[in-house]
Every structure is written in structure tokens, then in C-alpha cells.
Design a protein around this motif. Structure first.
Motif, PDB file in Angstrom:
ATOM      1  N   GLU A 194       0.827  -1.202   0.000  1.00  0.00           N
ATOM      2  CA  GLU A 194       0.000   0.000   0.000  1.00  0.00           C
ATOM      3  C   GLU A 194       0.868   1.262   0.000  1.00  0.00           C
ATOM      4  O   GLU A 194       0.618   2.195  -0.764  1.00  0.00           O
ATOM      5  CB  GLU A 194      -0.951  -0.011   1.204  1.00  0.00           C
ATOM      6  N   THR A 195       1.894   1.283   0.843  1.00  0.00           N
ATOM      7  CA  THR A 195       2.798   2.443   0.837  1.00  0.00           C
ATOM      8  C   THR A 195       3.474   2.578  -0.526  1.00  0.00           C
ATOM      9  O   THR A 195       3.559   3.676  -1.085  1.00  0.00           O
ATOM     10  CB  THR A 195       3.865   2.302   1.943  1.00  0.00           C
ATOM     11  N   ALA A 196       3.947   1.456  -1.077  1.00  0.00           N
ATOM     12  CA  ALA A 196       4.651   1.520  -2.362  1.00  0.00           C
ATOM     13  C   ALA A 196       3.727   2.070  -3.454  1.00  0.00           C
ATOM     14  O   ALA A 196       4.131   2.922  -4.261  1.00  0.00           O
ATOM     15  CB  ALA A 196       5.161   0.129  -2.744  1.00  0.00           C
ATOM     16  N   TYR A 197       2.478   1.618  -3.458  1.00  0.00           N
ATOM     17  CA  TYR A 197       1.563   2.100  -4.496  1.00  0.00           C
ATOM     18  C   TYR A 197       1.191   3.568  -4.276  1.00  0.00           C
ATOM     19  O   TYR A 197       1.030   4.337  -5.225  1.00  0.00           O
ATOM     20  CB  TYR A 197       0.307   1.222  -4.545  1.00  0.00           C
ATOM     21  N   PHE A 198       1.083   3.971  -3.014  1.00  0.00           N
ATOM     22  CA  PHE A 198       0.821   5.381  -2.701  1.00  0.00           C
ATOM     23  C   PHE A 198       1.954   6.248  -3.271  1.00  0.00           C
ATOM     24  O   PHE A 198       1.710   7.276  -3.901  1.00  0.00           O
ATOM     25  CB  PHE A 198       0.710   5.559  -1.177  1.00  0.00           C
ATOM     26  N   LEU A 199       3.210   5.815  -3.065  1.00  0.00           N
ATOM     27  CA  LEU A 199       4.351   6.566  -3.605  1.00  0.00           C
ATOM     28  C   LEU A 199       4.279   6.602  -5.130  1.00  0.00           C
ATOM     29  O   LEU A 199       4.516   7.641  -5.761  1.00  0.00           O
ATOM     30  CB  LEU A 199       5.684   5.937  -3.183  1.00  0.00           C
ATOM     31  N   ASP A 200       3.945   5.457  -5.723  1.00  0.00           N
ATOM     32  CA  ASP A 200       3.869   5.338  -7.174  1.00  0.00           C
ATOM     33  C   ASP A 200       2.860   6.334  -7.758  1.00  0.00           C
ATOM     34  O   ASP A 200       3.087   6.915  -8.819  1.00  0.00           O
ATOM     35  CB  ASP A 200       3.441   3.904  -7.505  1.00  0.00           C
TER      36      ASP A 200
END
Ligand SMILES: NC(=O)C[C@H](N)C(=O)O
Length: 324
Positions: A92-98
Motif C-alpha cells: 500500500e505504501t509503495a503504491y501510494f508513492l507510485d
């Protein structure tokens, strides 16, 4: 040429230690701080501990703090950023950054399944692979990447698939995009670009509900008055029990955007069935079909789109298709 890589530690098992009872707990002194003997010769590393949290304690507000630190790092001259993170909410964090970082600079998220002092600990290996990936020119313009267990995945599609196995991170349907080898980083799949929203604040009441056989409207009717949006993990190709429909219509009548994904592990949601509660009917009601994301990613995408001020068709266009 020397590459300047910033490592931001946020916590998770990669920063934890096992005590004499076998419990895994956050370490008072992060074992990753100062551990840099494995760093490639052409990399100059800067390390910061921005949080020290188990990843179930991560929130979208903290994700936005991370985004702001990464934007600043690029201005300060970083060539790439690595984020260490607990694996439970890493995707979830990675996709938020993306979705929120508008930059060609490599951003790589990694973690570990075994804590720092357990036999077969995977933390340093994953960190080394993530640093190699962040330092590679081939990683530029690829959005946020997730590197675990020698594989490179897109933040958009990767998911945690096993509670304990070190090979837990997989990309269903599409597969990984690259590998980290002894000699370097190799990409073997092209990435499809997506719209990025450079948000600096968040709307917060965006919920996720999973459908099941025999479900009725109780959970939908229980959503608070000030709900901003809802994601539903629907059945199969994108269908719902008919007993949910009146409550869902009441939410749509309140202009609450509803995004639908499939609860299936592989495949994309599509409006193909025309029966009561079938996808054709759901789409006609105004539910947005999101193709290719799992529930937790679609919820993040809806939250980011709403935080960017998108609504109506604009929001639907942003959310509905993750694969083109
Ligand atoms: N492997 C891990 O990192 C799991 C841990 N519970 C976390 O997400 O913080």
C-alpha cells in the motif's frame, strides 16, 4: 560515476530483532543503521530513520510524509531512494508513492520476512538488492518498484501472498518486471505509464469492504455520513449478491463514488454477467470497475484521486483502468 542513494528506514521486521522468548519486536537501536559494508563501491549512501513502526501502524498520512521527504531528497540531489518497510502494508505504501511521486528518480521499497538476528535473515540481502536497483539507470522512469528475494516488481501490481515465506511478494497475472543478479539489475518487461497526482493533503474516509456469499446491506448501511468513497472486493469477474443492491443504491444516491475490483487473486474485473447483481447491472448503476488492482491498492487509488479533487467521469477515468 558515484550514485547518491538515500535510504529511509520506516521499521518492519527488517529493523526488528527476536528476543529470547522468540517474540519479534521493534529494536531500540535499528540494526540497519550503520550496516553498510555490503554497499556497491560506486554508491554513496545516506541513511535516515524517518519512522520505526511495524507496518500495521502505517497510515496514509505517514505515507504522505514519506512522499514529501522523497520529493525533498530529489531536490537535494539524490540519484535514488530506498525505503525499508514492514511487509504487511508494504504494497500500500509503495503504491501510494507510485501514484503521488512525479519523478524519473528510482524509488525502491524493500523489507524482510525474518528479523535481523534470525537464522536465514533476508534483510541485508534485500536491502543490498534494493540499493543496486535504485542506483541503476535502467530503474529511472519506472515509478515505484518493490524489490524482495532477488525480484523486481511494480508497486502497482505486487502483493504479499504468504504469511511467512521469504518468497511472499508476487505479481499475479503479470509477473515480476526484473531480476537482481550478482552482476546487476535486469529488466525484462516494459512498464505502462499512469497518471500521477502530486497531492499534498488527504481526504480520509475511504473504505474497503469484501463481498461474500449471502451478504446483505448491513455493512454498506453502516458507513458514516461523511464517507468520501468506497471500494468493494466483489465476487468473480465483478458481481455482487442481489441482497446488497438496495444499500449500494442508497450510497450512490448520496453521490459516494464506489469502485469495484474482484476478490480473485488473478485476472481483472469486467462487467460480463447480466443478472441481478451481475457486473452489467452494477456498471449501469454507476459503479466504477477498476481493472487489475487488488482491493487495498484500488482503495489507495480512490483515496489519492479524491484527494486530488477528482470527481465524476474524471475520477472514474483515473481509477478504472490500471493496465493501460
Ligand atoms: N515481515 C514484516 O515486516 C511483518 C511485520 N509485521 C510488519 O509488517 O511490520
Amino acid at each position: 560515476m558515484t550514485k547518491h542513494i538515500l535510504v529511509l528506514h520506516t521499521g518492519g521486521t527488517i529493523s526488528m530483532t527476536e528476543n529470547s522468548e522468540g517474540d519479534i519486536m521493534p529494536s531500540q537501536h535499528n540494526p540497519l543503521l550503520g550496516a553498510d559494508s555490503f554497499v556497491p563501491a560506486d554508491v554513496e549512501l545516506t541513511t535516515e530513520e524517518i519512522f520505526n513502526l511495524p507496518s500495521p501502524h502505517m497510515t496514509p498520512e505517514r505515507m504522505l510524509e514519506l512522499v514529501k521527504r522523497i520529493r525533498q531528497a530529489e531536490k537535494e540531489g539524490s540519484d535514488g531512494v530506498v525505503i525499508t518497510h514492514g511487509t504487511d502494508t508494504l504494497e500500500e505504501t509503495a503504491y501510494f508513492l507510485d501514484l503521488t511521486l512525479d519523478s524519473a528518480m528510482p524509488v525502491v521499497v524493500t523489507g524482510a520476512m525474518r528479523s535481523s538476528n534470525e537464522i536465514g535473515s533476508d534483510g541485508l540481502e534485500n536491502l543490498q538488492s534494493a540499493i543496486k536497483t535504485a542506483a541503476s539507470d535502467d530503474s529511472r522512469n519506472k515509478g515505484t518498484l518493490v524489490v524482495m528475494n532477488d525480484e523486481i516488481h511494480t508497486a502497482r501490481f505486487v502483493t504479499k501472498t504468504h504469511t511467512t515465506n521469504v518468497a511472499t511478494f508476487r505479481t499475479p497475472t503479470f509477473g515480476p518486471v526484473g531480476l537482481v543478479t550478482k552482476d546487476g539489475v535486469r529488466f525484462f518487461q516494459e512498464l505502462i505509464n499512469q497518471e500521477v497526482c502530486a497531492i499534498d493533503h488527504l481526504v480520509d474516509k475511504v473504505f474497503l469492504i469484501k463481498a461474500y456469499a449471502g451478504m446483505d446491506g448491513t455493512l454498506f448501511d453502516a458507513l458514516p455520513e461523511d464517507t468520501h468513497g468506497l471500494t468493494i472486493e466483489a465476487l468473480g469477474a465483478g458481481n455482487l449478491p442481489p441482497t446488497t443492491l438496495p444499500a449500494i443504491q442508497r450510497l450512490l444516491d448520496r453521490n459516494i463514488p464506489i469502485v469495484l475490483v474482484s476478490r480473485c487473486f488473478n485476472g481483472v474485473a469486467q462487467a460480463v454477467y447480466n443478472y441481478e447483481g451481475g457486473g452489467v447491472q452494477l456498471k449501469k448503476m454507476g459503479i466504477i470497475f477498476c481493472q487489475g488492482l487488488n482491493g487495498q491498492k484500488a482503495r489507495i487509488k480512490l483515496q489519492v484521486g479524491l484527494s486530488d479533487g477528482k470527481q465524476g467521469q474524471d475520477l472514474a477515468d483515473f481509477v478504472d483502468n490500471a493496465v493501460s
